[in-house]
Design a protein around this motif. Structure first.
Motif, short mmCIF file in Angstrom:
data_model
loop_
_atom_site.label_atom_id
_atom_site.label_comp_id
_atom_site.label_asym_id
_atom_site.label_seq_id
_atom_site.Cartn_x
_atom_site.Cartn_y
_atom_site.Cartn_z
N GLY A 134 47.03 51.42 5.47
CA GLY A 134 46.30 52.54 6.05
C GLY A 134 45.98 53.60 5.01
N ILE A 135 44.74 54.05 4.97
CA ILE A 135 44.35 55.15 4.07
C ILE A 135 44.63 56.46 4.80
CG2 ILE A 135 42.44 56.24 2.84
CD1 ILE A 135 41.12 53.51 2.64
N ASN A 136 45.59 57.24 4.29
CA ASN A 136 46.02 58.45 5.00
C ASN A 136 45.83 59.73 4.21
OD1 ASN A 136 47.97 58.18 3.06
ND2 ASN A 136 49.70 57.93 4.46
N ASP A 137 45.07 59.67 3.10
CA ASP A 137 44.92 60.87 2.28
C ASP A 137 43.48 61.38 2.22
OD1 ASP A 137 44.11 58.67 0.87
OD2 ASP A 137 45.08 59.21 -1.01
N ARG A 147 39.97 44.95 -0.99
CA ARG A 147 39.47 45.75 0.13
C ARG A 147 40.33 45.62 1.38
NH1 ARG A 147 33.04 44.39 -1.11
NH2 ARG A 147 33.05 45.45 -3.14
N MET A 148 41.60 45.28 1.17
CA MET A 148 42.50 45.16 2.32
C MET A 148 42.64 46.50 3.04
SD MET A 148 43.47 43.33 -0.54
CE MET A 148 44.93 44.04 -1.27
N MET A 149 42.84 47.57 2.28
CA MET A 149 43.06 48.89 2.88
C MET A 149 41.80 49.40 3.58
SD MET A 149 45.44 50.87 0.05
CE MET A 149 45.67 52.30 1.13
N SER A 150 40.65 49.24 2.96
CA SER A 150 39.42 49.77 3.56
C SER A 150 39.05 49.00 4.82
CB SER A 150 38.27 49.75 2.54
OG SER A 150 38.15 48.49 1.93
N ILE A 151 39.29 47.67 4.85
CA ILE A 151 38.97 46.88 6.04
C ILE A 151 39.96 47.22 7.17
CG2 ILE A 151 38.85 44.56 7.01
CD1 ILE A 151 37.82 43.61 4.28
N PHE A 152 41.24 47.32 6.86
CA PHE A 152 42.24 47.69 7.86
C PHE A 152 41.91 49.08 8.43
CE2 PHE A 152 46.08 50.04 8.96
CZ PHE A 152 46.70 49.19 9.87
N THR A 153 41.62 50.03 7.55
CA THR A 153 41.31 51.39 7.99
C THR A 153 40.07 51.41 8.86
OG1 THR A 153 42.34 52.36 6.02
CG2 THR A 153 40.72 53.71 7.17
N ALA A 154 39.04 50.63 8.50
CA ALA A 154 37.84 50.55 9.32
C ALA A 154 38.16 50.03 10.71
CB ALA A 154 36.81 49.65 8.64
#
Length: 327
Positions: free
Chosen positions: A211-214, A242-249
């Motif tokens: 998760g991108i939380n910042d 792009r694991m974080m960006s896809i999960f966050t999306a």
């Protein structure tokens, strides 16, 4: 003080006395007036200096964010919405953007797939883009009626780009992942899918590794209509992936606060393992609309109830059936 003066031969002596108090009072009055003038001048100087410093050192991005911190503010509701771009203008922009000599630019078919969704928005679109790319200014232009936010991994490039184009909101994010960690990250995320890595949550307070939380707080309060994943770098095992960006999306799409509405999520470079596996895991095959040229996957993701703990409905149904059989 004594003054001697002879007049017509007669010696007359005139004595003039100046009391020391008079001289002291005059000197004190003059000194006090002068001090007040100096004090006024100093205060005026520092006041002007403070105002100039405040004006010229305020971060332009902060100013924009404070003015547009929430789409529900009174100022946002009274601002006139510009008319949509004519179809001929959209087609022209897409045509010339696709003819760039940049090796990594999108094809005409891929650009048209995104532009068609932006054009069909029934209201000014909220567009979130992961990755500063050749097409960034195109997205900003096509979505000129709505809000466009770009997330970039390179903080220096983000600052440079925003200096050149101050009307584009760019935020930098530091990715602490590597593409080679795909299997490990997927495993830990599945273990925490009912805790830190659940599909519906406010990522600002999440400690999920994917998760991108910042990002700025207001980014998490927006119902994003379109999300484009075209960053960070994904080539090679040491790239962030792009694991974080896809999960966050996926989480942002399912956590919409509005009563209805779906989120269109595009994933570029879908032929690669990370993009395809994470797309299937967090955006789900059942939501896949099309894949353009084998490169650009288009998902349409619906919001979920806050008590949902499965990203994909098919897996949710399978898990429920298995639980009933075991019971």
């Amino acid at each position: 003080m004594k003054n001697s003066n002879n007049n017509n031969g007669n010696g007359n002596t005139k004595l003039i006395l100046l009391h020391p108090y008079i001289q002291k009072q005059a000197a004190t009055s003059s000194s006090s007036s002068s001090n007040r003038l100096w004090l006024l001048a100093v205060l005026s100087f520092f006041t002007i200096a403070f105002l100039l410093t405040l004006i010229y050192t305020r971060d332009p991005a902060t100013l924009r964010s404070s003015m547009r911190s929430s789409p529900d503010t009174e100022e946002a509701t009274v601002l006139p919405v510009p008319p949509p771009l004519p179809t001929s203008v959209i087609n022209t922009l897409v045509h010339y953007a696709s003819r760039s000599n940049d090796t990594f630019h999108m094809s005409h078919a891929e650009l048209k797939s995104v532009s068609d969704v932006l054009r069909k928005c029934s209201h000014p679109c909220n567009l979130l883009v992961f990755g500063l790319t050749h097409e960034t200014l195109l997205w900003k232009s096509l979505n000129h009626r709505g809000r466009t936010v770009v997330v970039e991994e390179n903080r220096y490039y983000a600052a440079y780009f925003e200096e050149l184009h101050p009307d584009v909101d760019v935020f930098d994010v530091q990715y602490a992942t590597r593409a080679a960690e795909l299997d490990e990250l997927l495993g830990s995320t599945k273990e925490l899918v009912q805790q830190e890595c659940r599909p519906v949550q406010n990522l600002l307070f999440s400690e999920c590794r994917l998760g991108i939380n910042d990002l700025p707080n207001h980014v998490y309060d927006v119902d994003w209509d379109v999300i484009l994943v075209d960053g960070p770098r994904g080539e090679g095992p040491d790239a962030p992936g792009r694991m974080m960006s896809i999960f966050t999306a996926g989480v942002l799409a399912r956590s919409r606060k509005g009563g209805g509405g779906k989120t269109h999520v595009f994933v570029h470079d879908y032929y690669r393992d990370v993009e395809r596996v994470c797309g299937d895991e967090f955006l789900c095959r059942e939501n896949l609309v099309e894949v353009t040229n084998g490169m650009l996957a288009h998902f349409v993701v619906d919001r979920m109830d806050k008590d949902s703990f499965h990203f994909c409905r098919e897996r949710n149904g399978t898990a429920t059936a298995a639980a009933k059989r075991s019971g």
